[in-house]
Write a protein that holds these residues in place. Structure first.
Motif, PDB file in Angstrom:
ATOM      1  N   GLY A  73      29.675  14.635  37.022  1.00 46.12           N
ATOM      2  CA  GLY A  73      28.921  14.923  38.443  1.00 46.12           C
ATOM      3  C   GLY A  73      28.190  13.968  39.057  1.00 46.12           C
ATOM      4  O   GLY A  73      27.887  13.813  40.262  1.00 46.12           O
ATOM      5  N   MET A  74      27.450  12.928  38.234  1.00 39.47           N
ATOM      6  CA  MET A  74      26.782  11.807  38.771  1.00 39.47           C
ATOM      7  C   MET A  74      27.536  10.663  39.462  1.00 39.47           C
ATOM      8  O   MET A  74      27.378  10.224  40.483  1.00 39.47           O
ATOM      9  CB  MET A  74      25.918  11.206  37.815  1.00 39.47           C
ATOM     10  CG  MET A  74      24.939  11.823  37.341  1.00 39.47           C
ATOM     11  SD  MET A  74      23.663  12.300  38.544  1.00 39.47           S
ATOM     12  CE  MET A  74      23.079  10.646  39.099  1.00 39.47           C
ATOM     13  N   SER A  75      28.828  10.609  38.882  1.00 42.44           N
ATOM     14  CA  SER A  75      29.681   9.702  39.739  1.00 42.44           C
ATOM     15  C   SER A  75      30.310  10.339  40.920  1.00 42.44           C
ATOM     16  O   SER A  75      30.396   9.599  42.048  1.00 42.44           O
ATOM     17  CB  SER A  75      30.883   9.495  38.573  1.00 42.44           C
ATOM     18  OG  SER A  75      31.586  10.189  38.292  1.00 42.44           O
ATOM     19  N   VAL A  76      30.705  11.434  40.935  1.00 40.49           N
ATOM     20  CA  VAL A  76      31.096  12.166  42.157  1.00 40.49           C
ATOM     21  C   VAL A  76      29.936  12.077  43.287  1.00 40.49           C
ATOM     22  O   VAL A  76      30.196  11.872  44.508  1.00 40.49           O
ATOM     23  CB  VAL A  76      31.539  13.563  42.066  1.00 40.49           C
ATOM     24  CG1 VAL A  76      31.773  14.279  43.212  1.00 40.49           C
ATOM     25  CG2 VAL A  76      32.914  13.616  41.067  1.00 40.49           C
ATOM     26  N   LEU A  77      28.625  12.246  42.699  1.00 43.33           N
ATOM     27  CA  LEU A  77      27.397  12.489  43.759  1.00 43.33           C
ATOM     28  C   LEU A  77      27.412  11.058  44.490  1.00 43.33           C
ATOM     29  O   LEU A  77      27.154  10.800  45.512  1.00 43.33           O
ATOM     30  CB  LEU A  77      26.219  12.583  42.971  1.00 43.33           C
ATOM     31  CG  LEU A  77      24.982  12.541  43.875  1.00 43.33           C
ATOM     32  CD1 LEU A  77      24.939  13.564  44.752  1.00 43.33           C
ATOM     33  CD2 LEU A  77      23.486  12.828  42.885  1.00 43.33           C
ATOM     34  N   GLU A  78      27.409   9.732  43.577  1.00 42.16           N
ATOM     35  CA  GLU A  78      27.413   8.547  44.335  1.00 42.16           C
ATOM     36  C   GLU A  78      28.439   8.499  45.293  1.00 42.16           C
ATOM     37  O   GLU A  78      28.331   7.957  46.283  1.00 42.16           O
ATOM     38  CB  GLU A  78      27.439   7.451  43.141  1.00 42.16           C
ATOM     39  CG  GLU A  78      27.321   6.130  43.662  1.00 42.16           C
ATOM     40  CD  GLU A  78      27.645   4.992  42.647  1.00 42.16           C
ATOM     41  OE1 GLU A  78      27.084   3.995  42.935  1.00 42.16           O
ATOM     42  OE2 GLU A  78      28.106   5.121  41.570  1.00 42.16           O
ATOM     43  N   ILE A  79      29.717   8.744  44.973  1.00 43.50           N
ATOM     44  CA  ILE A  79      30.901   8.454  45.723  1.00 43.50           C
ATOM     45  C   ILE A  79      30.707   9.184  47.200  1.00 43.50           C
ATOM     46  O   ILE A  79      30.663   8.838  48.102  1.00 43.50           O
ATOM     47  CB  ILE A  79      32.195   9.060  45.395  1.00 43.50           C
ATOM     48  CG1 ILE A  79      32.394   8.185  44.084  1.00 43.50           C
ATOM     49  CG2 ILE A  79      33.191   9.226  46.245  1.00 43.50           C
ATOM     50  CD1 ILE A  79      33.770   8.741  43.086  1.00 43.50           C
ATOM     51  N   VAL A  80      30.098  10.424  47.047  1.00 42.34           N
ATOM     52  CA  VAL A  80      29.813  11.406  48.253  1.00 42.34           C
ATOM     53  C   VAL A  80      28.817  10.501  49.125  1.00 42.34           C
ATOM     54  O   VAL A  80      29.136  10.638  50.362  1.00 42.34           O
ATOM     55  CB  VAL A  80      29.421  12.673  47.841  1.00 42.34           C
ATOM     56  CG1 VAL A  80      28.982  13.467  48.911  1.00 42.34           C
ATOM     57  CG2 VAL A  80      30.641  13.582  47.424  1.00 42.34           C
ATOM     58  N   LEU A  84      28.982   9.290  52.796  1.00 44.28           N
ATOM     59  CA  LEU A  84      28.054   9.683  54.011  1.00 44.28           C
ATOM     60  C   LEU A  84      27.506   8.599  54.502  1.00 44.28           C
ATOM     61  O   LEU A  84      27.265   8.836  55.875  1.00 44.28           O
ATOM     62  CB  LEU A  84      26.990  10.830  53.441  1.00 44.28           C
ATOM     63  CG  LEU A  84      27.715  12.080  52.996  1.00 44.28           C
ATOM     64  CD1 LEU A  84      26.604  13.066  52.369  1.00 44.28           C
ATOM     65  CD2 LEU A  84      28.254  12.886  54.070  1.00 44.28           C
ATOM     66  N   ALA A  85      27.113   7.661  53.890  1.00 48.10           N
ATOM     67  CA  ALA A  85      26.373   6.509  54.436  1.00 48.10           C
ATOM     68  C   ALA A  85      27.419   5.575  55.201  1.00 48.10           C
ATOM     69  O   ALA A  85      27.047   4.514  55.614  1.00 48.10           O
ATOM     70  CB  ALA A  85      25.681   5.517  53.193  1.00 48.10           C
ATOM     71  N   ASP A  86      28.730   5.963  55.185  1.00 47.30           N
ATOM     72  CA  ASP A  86      29.720   4.913  55.904  1.00 47.30           C
ATOM     73  C   ASP A  86      29.617   3.876  55.114  1.00 47.30           C
ATOM     74  O   ASP A  86      29.965   2.592  55.654  1.00 47.30           O
ATOM     75  CB  ASP A  86      29.596   4.953  57.260  1.00 47.30           C
ATOM     76  CG  ASP A  86      30.701   4.514  57.882  1.00 47.30           C
ATOM     77  OD1 ASP A  86      31.980   4.731  57.409  1.00 47.30           O
ATOM     78  OD2 ASP A  86      30.679   3.849  58.927  1.00 47.30           O
TER      79      ASP A  86
END
Length: 202
Positions: A73-80, A84-86
């Motif tokens: 979950g944390m790794s997916v959160l960082e990717i997302v 979003l920050a492009d």
């Protein structure tokens, strides 16, 4: 692009190199290792492995899987948030993919550990911890030089996320070491018991 709109940190590695090369390396090595193991042992047979006698403790299995899922979950959160920050996500998706593979292996081996898998994971986690520590240090420098407070992913949040991931990976390393040591201890006990029975029946 794998990376974009990244602040150019002095020194190396850059955040782009970390996300594109360094952090994904352990996961790609794990994929290759598991692939080779599957090719050599198509069904990952337990019956030829002494560790198949050692059934993981239920509490340990579920807690272990919980922490792997948390790391996923944390790794997916960082990717997302990077997306979003492009800023580009590099090859970071390799890490959550590895977490899913590990979850599958843990569930598959819930009735008996395979020695090769245990050793492979015990190698995987320390490498990931070391590389994450490097990333934490570089993101800390990023926080000092370019906080990016008004962006979808401030450097302070990225630092916090990576510190949490480092802690989770360290916990998982400890769990894997405990599982391997327990398996070896119980295997020795089983062999001693078999030897004792053979002496009594002689």
């Amino acid at each position: 692009m794998l990376c974009s709109n990244r602040f150019p940190l002095p020194g190396s590695p850059s955040t782009c190199s970390l996300d594109t090369i360094i952090i994904p390396i352990p996961s790609f090595v794990l994929f290759v290792g598991i692939g080779l193991l599957v090719c050599l042992r198509p069904t990952l047979k337990h019956d030829s492995d002494d560790f198949s006698r050692v059934r993981p403790q239920r509490w340990s299995l579920w807690l272990h899987m919980f922490f792997v899922f948390a790391a996923f979950g944390m790794s997916v959160l960082e990717i997302v948030r990077l997306a979003l920050a492009d800023r580009g996500v590099g090859l970071l998706p390799a890490t959550p993919a590895a977490m899913l593979l590990i979850l599958f292996l843990q569930w598959y081996e819930r009735n008996g550990r395979t020695h090769a898998i245990s050793v492979m994971l015990l190698i995987y986690w320390p490498f990931l911890v070391v590389f994450e520590i490097i990333k934490v240090l570089r993101v800390h420098m990023l926080l000092e030089l370019s906080p990016a407070k008004d962006t979808p992913f401030p450097a302070s949040d990225q630092l916090t996320d990576n510190i949490v991931m480092t802690g989770l990976f360290a916990l998982l390393m400890g769990f894997e070491a405990y599982s391997l040591m327990r398996a070896r201890r119980l295997r020795r006990q089983a062999r001693s018991e078999e030897y004792r029975k053979s002496l009594l029946s002689a």
